[in-house]
Design a protein around this motif. Structure first.
Motif, PDB file in Angstrom:
ATOM      1  N   ASP A   1       0.833  -1.208   0.000  1.00 35.79           N
ATOM      2  CA  ASP A   1       0.000   0.000   0.000  1.00 35.79           C
ATOM      3  C   ASP A   1       0.866   1.255   0.000  1.00 35.79           C
ATOM      4  OD1 ASP A   1      -2.413  -1.300  -0.020  1.00 35.79           O
ATOM      5  OD2 ASP A   1      -2.684  -1.236   2.152  1.00 35.79           O
ATOM      6  N   GLY A   2       0.495   2.207  -0.841  1.00 37.48           N
ATOM      7  CA  GLY A   2       1.192   3.490  -0.888  1.00 37.48           C
ATOM      8  C   GLY A   2       2.276   3.570  -1.939  1.00 37.48           C
ATOM      9  N   VAL A   3       2.617   2.449  -2.568  1.00 44.89           N
ATOM     10  CA  VAL A   3       3.671   2.448  -3.585  1.00 44.89           C
ATOM     11  C   VAL A   3       3.125   3.063  -4.868  1.00 44.89           C
ATOM     12  CG1 VAL A   3       5.153   1.007  -5.039  1.00 44.89           C
ATOM     13  CG2 VAL A   3       4.916   0.500  -2.602  1.00 44.89           C
ATOM     14  N   ALA A   4       3.816   4.110  -5.330  1.00 48.36           N
ATOM     15  CA  ALA A   4       3.399   4.810  -6.549  1.00 48.36           C
ATOM     16  C   ALA A   4       4.105   4.255  -7.782  1.00 48.36           C
ATOM     17  CB  ALA A   4       3.690   6.302  -6.415  1.00 48.36           C
ATOM     18  N   GLY A   5       5.239   3.603  -7.569  1.00 43.42           N
ATOM     19  CA  GLY A   5       5.994   3.045  -8.679  1.00 43.42           C
ATOM     20  C   GLY A   5       7.194   2.285  -8.167  1.00 43.42           C
ATOM     21  N   VAL A   6       7.797   1.483  -9.028  1.00 48.20           N
ATOM     22  CA  VAL A   6       8.973   0.692  -8.639  1.00 48.20           C
ATOM     23  C   VAL A   6      10.040   0.834  -9.712  1.00 48.20           C
ATOM     24  CG1 VAL A   6       9.853  -1.618  -8.124  1.00 48.20           C
ATOM     25  CG2 VAL A   6       7.556  -0.978  -7.377  1.00 48.20           C
ATOM     26  N   ASN A   7      11.226   1.194  -9.284  1.00 46.64           N
ATOM     27  CA  ASN A   7      12.420   1.187 -10.146  1.00 46.64           C
ATOM     28  C   ASN A   7      13.235  -0.045  -9.730  1.00 46.64           C
ATOM     29  OD1 ASN A   7      11.813   3.682 -11.405  1.00 46.64           O
ATOM     30  ND2 ASN A   7      12.722   4.790  -9.692  1.00 46.64           N
ATOM     31  N   ASN A   8      13.214  -1.060 -10.555  1.00 46.42           N
ATOM     32  CA  ASN A   8      13.922  -2.283 -10.210  1.00 46.42           C
ATOM     33  C   ASN A   8      15.300  -2.260 -10.846  1.00 46.42           C
ATOM     34  OD1 ASN A   8      14.906  -4.871  -9.844  1.00 46.42           O
ATOM     35  ND2 ASN A   8      12.884  -5.810 -10.012  1.00 46.42           N
ATOM     36  N   ASN A   9      16.314  -1.990 -10.018  1.00 44.60           N
ATOM     37  CA  ASN A   9      17.692  -1.942 -10.485  1.00 44.60           C
ATOM     38  C   ASN A   9      18.452  -3.194 -10.047  1.00 44.60           C
ATOM     39  OD1 ASN A   9      17.241   0.633 -11.539  1.00 44.60           O
ATOM     40  ND2 ASN A   9      17.852   1.636  -9.650  1.00 44.60           N
ATOM     41  N   LEU A  10      17.728  -4.270  -9.723  1.00 43.03           N
ATOM     42  CA  LEU A  10      18.373  -5.506  -9.311  1.00 43.03           C
ATOM     43  C   LEU A  10      19.173  -6.095 -10.480  1.00 43.03           C
ATOM     44  CD1 LEU A  10      15.544  -7.226  -7.214  1.00 43.03           C
ATOM     45  CD2 LEU A  10      17.493  -5.886  -6.389  1.00 43.03           C
ATOM     46  N   GLU A  11      20.314  -6.667 -10.173  1.00 37.73           N
ATOM     47  CA  GLU A  11      21.160  -7.284 -11.201  1.00 37.73           C
ATOM     48  C   GLU A  11      21.116  -8.794 -11.030  1.00 37.73           C
ATOM     49  OE1 GLU A  11      25.122  -5.687 -11.122  1.00 37.73           O
ATOM     50  OE2 GLU A  11      24.389  -3.640 -10.937  1.00 37.73           O
ATOM     51  N   VAL A  12      20.758  -9.478 -12.093  1.00 40.44           N
ATOM     52  CA  VAL A  12      20.699 -10.932 -12.059  1.00 40.44           C
ATOM     53  C   VAL A  12      22.139 -11.452 -12.123  1.00 40.44           C
ATOM     54  CG1 VAL A  12      19.879 -13.024 -13.209  1.00 40.44           C
ATOM     55  CG2 VAL A  12      18.457 -10.963 -13.156  1.00 40.44           C
ATOM     56  N   ARG A  13      22.469 -12.243 -11.116  1.00 42.80           N
ATOM     57  CA  ARG A  13      23.828 -12.788 -11.036  1.00 42.80           C
ATOM     58  C   ARG A  13      23.747 -14.315 -11.042  1.00 42.80           C
ATOM     59  NH1 ARG A  13      26.424  -8.817  -6.467  1.00 42.80           N
ATOM     60  NH2 ARG A  13      26.206  -6.930  -7.696  1.00 42.80           N
TER      61      ARG A  13
END
Length: 138
Positions: free
Chosen positions: A124-136
């Motif tokens: 709740d409350g999340v307006a957006g997600v920037n996913n900068n996770l790196e697949v290793r």
């Protein structure tokens, strides 16, 4: 003694009268044409300063509220990630600013990276997600 008190009283009364007249003169002034002068009165300046102070206090309250909301969102996202068996062992940094969550760090698979986005978006409350996770590959 009474003769010294009378001049002091008269001086005090005169000073109070002058102050009162000065304050009245600073009130609504009208020039000879019957229009209000362009220079603001003391009362108008006080009203303006009060309004600016109230606006600043309101803005500060909104910023504090936003920071509290952002901290709650970050905590909820971290809790959601910790429940996921693939993501819980990973060091994922979660940062929230104005409801936008940024995820940084490693992800074991592309599917786990996508799941991290879904978990963050579900809070709740999340307006957006920037996913900068790196697949290793590991």
């Amino acid at each position: 003694m009474k003769t010294k008190q009378l001049p002091l009283r008269a001086a005090g009364l005169l000073a109070a009268s002058a102050l009162t007249l000065g304050l009245v003169a600073c009130g609504e002034r009208v020039d000879t044409a019957g229009t209000q002068p362009s220079e603001p009165t003391v009362g108008q300046r006080v009203d303006s300063a009060t309004e600016r102070t109230a606006d600043a206090a309101g803005n500060m309250a909104q910023k504090v509220e936003r920071r509290v909301d952002d901290a709650a969102i970050t905590a909820s996202v971290n809790a959601s990630l910790a429940k996921d068996p693939d993501l819980s062992a990973m060091k994922i940094d979660v940062d929230t600013k104005s409801g936008v969550v940024t995820l940084s760090g490693p992800a074991p698979t592309a599917a786990a990276k996508d799941r991290a986005t879904s978990l963050a978006q579900a809070v709740d409350g999340v307006a957006g997600v920037n996913n900068n996770l790196e697949v290793r590959a590991g």
